[in-house]
Design a protein around this motif. Structure first.
Motif, PDB file in Angstrom:
ATOM      1  N   SER A  10       3.430   8.872   6.216  1.00 46.09           N
ATOM      2  CA  SER A  10       2.905   8.526   4.895  1.00 46.09           C
ATOM      3  C   SER A  10       3.522   9.458   3.856  1.00 46.09           C
ATOM      4  N   PRO A  11       4.802   9.244   3.522  1.00 44.78           N
ATOM      5  CA  PRO A  11       5.526  10.202   2.685  1.00 44.78           C
ATOM      6  C   PRO A  11       5.028  10.303   1.253  1.00 44.78           C
TER       7      PRO A  11
ATOM      8  N   ASN B 200       0.794  -1.225   0.000  1.00 41.25           N
ATOM      9  CA  ASN B 200       0.000   0.000   0.000  1.00 41.25           C
ATOM     10  C   ASN B 200       0.830   1.281   0.000  1.00 41.25           C
ATOM     11  N   PHE B 201       1.690   1.396  -0.980  1.00 40.23           N
ATOM     12  CA  PHE B 201       2.416   2.640  -1.196  1.00 40.23           C
ATOM     13  C   PHE B 201       2.679   2.768  -2.694  1.00 40.23           C
ATOM     14  N   VAL B 202       2.961   3.981  -3.143  1.00 41.13           N
ATOM     15  CA  VAL B 202       3.215   4.231  -4.561  1.00 41.13           C
ATOM     16  C   VAL B 202       4.685   3.938  -4.838  1.00 41.13           C
ATOM     17  N   GLN B 203       4.923   2.798  -5.434  1.00 42.67           N
ATOM     18  CA  GLN B 203       6.282   2.312  -5.630  1.00 42.67           C
ATOM     19  C   GLN B 203       7.102   3.238  -6.526  1.00 42.67           C
ATOM     20  N   SER B 204       6.481   3.794  -7.551  1.00 46.39           N
ATOM     21  CA  SER B 204       7.220   4.615  -8.509  1.00 46.39           C
ATOM     22  C   SER B 204       7.624   5.975  -7.943  1.00 46.39           C
ATOM     23  N   ASN B 205       7.139   6.301  -6.760  1.00 47.15           N
ATOM     24  CA  ASN B 205       7.554   7.557  -6.134  1.00 47.15           C
ATOM     25  C   ASN B 205       8.917   7.450  -5.451  1.00 47.15           C
ATOM     26  N   PHE B 206       9.497   6.252  -5.423  1.00 44.66           N
ATOM     27  CA  PHE B 206      10.771   6.045  -4.744  1.00 44.66           C
ATOM     28  C   PHE B 206      11.830   5.627  -5.758  1.00 44.66           C
TER      29      PHE B 206
ATOM     30  N   TYR C 274      11.728   1.960   0.199  1.00 44.69           N
ATOM     31  CA  TYR C 274      10.318   1.610   0.290  1.00 44.69           C
ATOM     32  C   TYR C 274       9.882   1.638   1.755  1.00 44.69           C
ATOM     33  N   PRO C 275       8.731   2.259   2.065  1.00 42.43           N
ATOM     34  CA  PRO C 275       8.346   2.453   3.470  1.00 42.43           C
ATOM     35  C   PRO C 275       7.556   1.306   4.103  1.00 42.43           C
ATOM     36  N   CYS C 276       7.273   0.244   3.351  1.00 41.58           N
ATOM     37  CA  CYS C 276       6.367  -0.806   3.844  1.00 41.58           C
ATOM     38  C   CYS C 276       7.138  -2.012   4.371  1.00 41.58           C
ATOM     39  N   LEU C 277       6.956  -2.317   5.643  1.00 43.78           N
ATOM     40  CA  LEU C 277       7.633  -3.469   6.243  1.00 43.78           C
ATOM     41  C   LEU C 277       7.109  -4.782   5.682  1.00 43.78           C
ATOM     42  N   ARG C 278       5.808  -4.825   5.332  1.00 43.38           N
ATOM     43  CA  ARG C 278       5.258  -6.062   4.755  1.00 43.38           C
ATOM     44  C   ARG C 278       5.925  -6.358   3.412  1.00 43.38           C
ATOM     45  N   TYR C 279       6.102  -5.340   2.608  1.00 47.64           N
ATOM     46  CA  TYR C 279       6.780  -5.519   1.325  1.00 47.64           C
ATOM     47  C   TYR C 279       8.173  -6.123   1.538  1.00 47.64           C
TER      48      TYR C 279
END
Length: 409
Positions: A390-391, A174-180, A186-191
């Motif tokens: 939520s950057p 649940n984050f916009v991958q292309s923004n990084f 990547y800010p998601c620990l589940r990922y």
């Protein structure tokens, strides 16, 4: 599936995470190696009224199985068709999506349309290249096919991004991958946890995908209500109810579609109701904290409410009959703000923010309350915390920049 006019609007609201909370924990993993192509999904939401629908082939449409929630709408939140195409969705905070005036805008249930009319990932991506798709304002769409291809469609950096898989796996949370720029950011620990598990495995298997879903399942407010693993080559679906990964309901899609159109509540397909499911039902039946505390503050004052709140907080929540979840407290605080009772509203939202230091939504709502009360300094501080959590939330970033500009005046 019961179709309704305008149901796609509800799809935007629910399947893409809703407009109320910025906590969207769904996890999707797509893997392909040595001729085995699998796609798994955890559906995390508080609605226990989960359904599965079967549509046999029709003129101009592929046969398909769809799954989702049945309370108030019946739009596919994911599924697989008889060509082996898998689609699902992750909810996001506001992405900043805008229409391209040179393209038509698609108004309809996007996921069901893809399943009905696309056989491959490339056909699905062509649909996004040729149409404006409003659900990208608050979500991203993972896609995989029987040839072993996969992609994730999202809005990032001011345009539609078609992220095709380059290795043997692709993960969507649940984050916009292309923004990084770099995966390590990547800010998601589940990922990161899923990636670590998948890359450590020498092979791809049903057990591997099931292990990633079990590891990332969610409980409490928005629990994992059902999970699926699709074997895209064999057109088989392994369905799990309420994160019980020891008891799959196995579906041969070809055989099932031959029996005509059918629909089932997902829990009805399982003989055993787990203790976790029963506990969540008890929790869901608790009294509304909004109703209880609104009357309490009215009759006994703010100080008594604060004392009672901490007493309840110290008890086991699943055992207590009053719901003090974040959504209830936010609703309570905003009600007092709308009534012009700023002190009560701010105090409720402060308590809520202190309850969970990881909640972006709690800080965003508190920042709005401070702003309405004219306290620009505290509003900026609260929004800074929300953006830190939520950057990739474009809406929050714009709000923070606006408040900073006011503070300088």
């Amino acid at each position: 599936m019961r179709r309704r006019a305008g149901a796609w609007l509800v799809l935007v609201f629910i399947f893409l995470g809703g407009l109320v909370e910025r906590s969207y924990p769904c996890t999707i993993v797509m893997v392909s190696k040595n001729g085995l192509h699998l796609a798994g999904n955890n559906e995390d939401w508080h609605d226990l009224n989960t359904w599965i629908w079967f549509y046999p082939p029709a003129p101009g449409e592929y046969g398909r199985v769809c799954w989702g929630h049945g309370s108030g709408f019946s739009v596919a939140q994911g599924g697989m068709n008889d060509q082996g195409l898998f689609v699902d969705g992750n909810g996001l905070s506001e992405t900043g999506w805008t229409e391209d005036p040179s393209k038509p805008t698609f108004h309809g249930p996007v996921l069901d349309h893809l399943l009905a009319h696309c056989a491959t990932v490339e056909e699905a991506l062509k649909f996004f290249e040729e149409n404006n798709v409003p659900p990208l304002a608050r979500g991203k769409i993972p896609i995989a096919d029987a040839a072993g291809n996969s992609a994730v469609v999202e809005w990032g950096r001011g345009k539609v991004q078609l992220l095709r898989r380059t290795g043997h796996y692709q993960i969507s949370t649940n984050f916009v991958q292309s923004n990084f720029d770099k995966p390590e950011d990547y800010p998601c620990l589940r990922y990161k946890a899923v990636e670590q598990m998948v890359t450590a495995s020498p092979s791809v298997s049903l057990d591997l995908v099931r292990a990633t879903l079990a590891m990332t399942h969610v409980e409490m407010i928005n629990p994992t209500t059902y999970s699926t693993i699709c074997d895209l080559g064999s057109r088989r679906v392994y369905l799990y109810n309420f994160h019980n990964f020891e008891d799959p309901f196995v579906i041969d899609l070809t055989e099932k579609l031959a029996k005509g159109r059918q629909e089932y509540p997902i829990p009805s397909l399982f003989k055993i109701e787990t203790a976790a499911a029963r506990a969540y039902k008890q929790q869901a039946n608790r009294r509304s904290g909004f109703d209880v505390f609104y009357q309490m503050i009215d009759r006994q004052g703010l100080d008594y409410f604060v004392k009672r709140y901490y007493e309840i907080k110290g008890q086991l929540r699943t055992a207590h009959p009053i719901d003090i979840s974040e959504s209830e407290m936010i609703r309570l605080g905003k009600r007092f703000l709308s009534d012009g009772r700023m002190a009560e509203g701010i105090r409720v939202l402060e308590l809520n923010a202190a309850e969970d230091p990881r909640s972006c939504q709690a800080r965003a709502e508190l920042g709005e309350a401070y702003e309405r009360a004219g306290n620009k300094e505290k509003a900026v501080a609260a929004y800074e915390e929300a953006v830190r959590l939520s950057p990739d939330d474009a809406e929050l970033a714009r709000k923070l920049e606006f408040l900073r500009s006011l503070k300088k005046e």
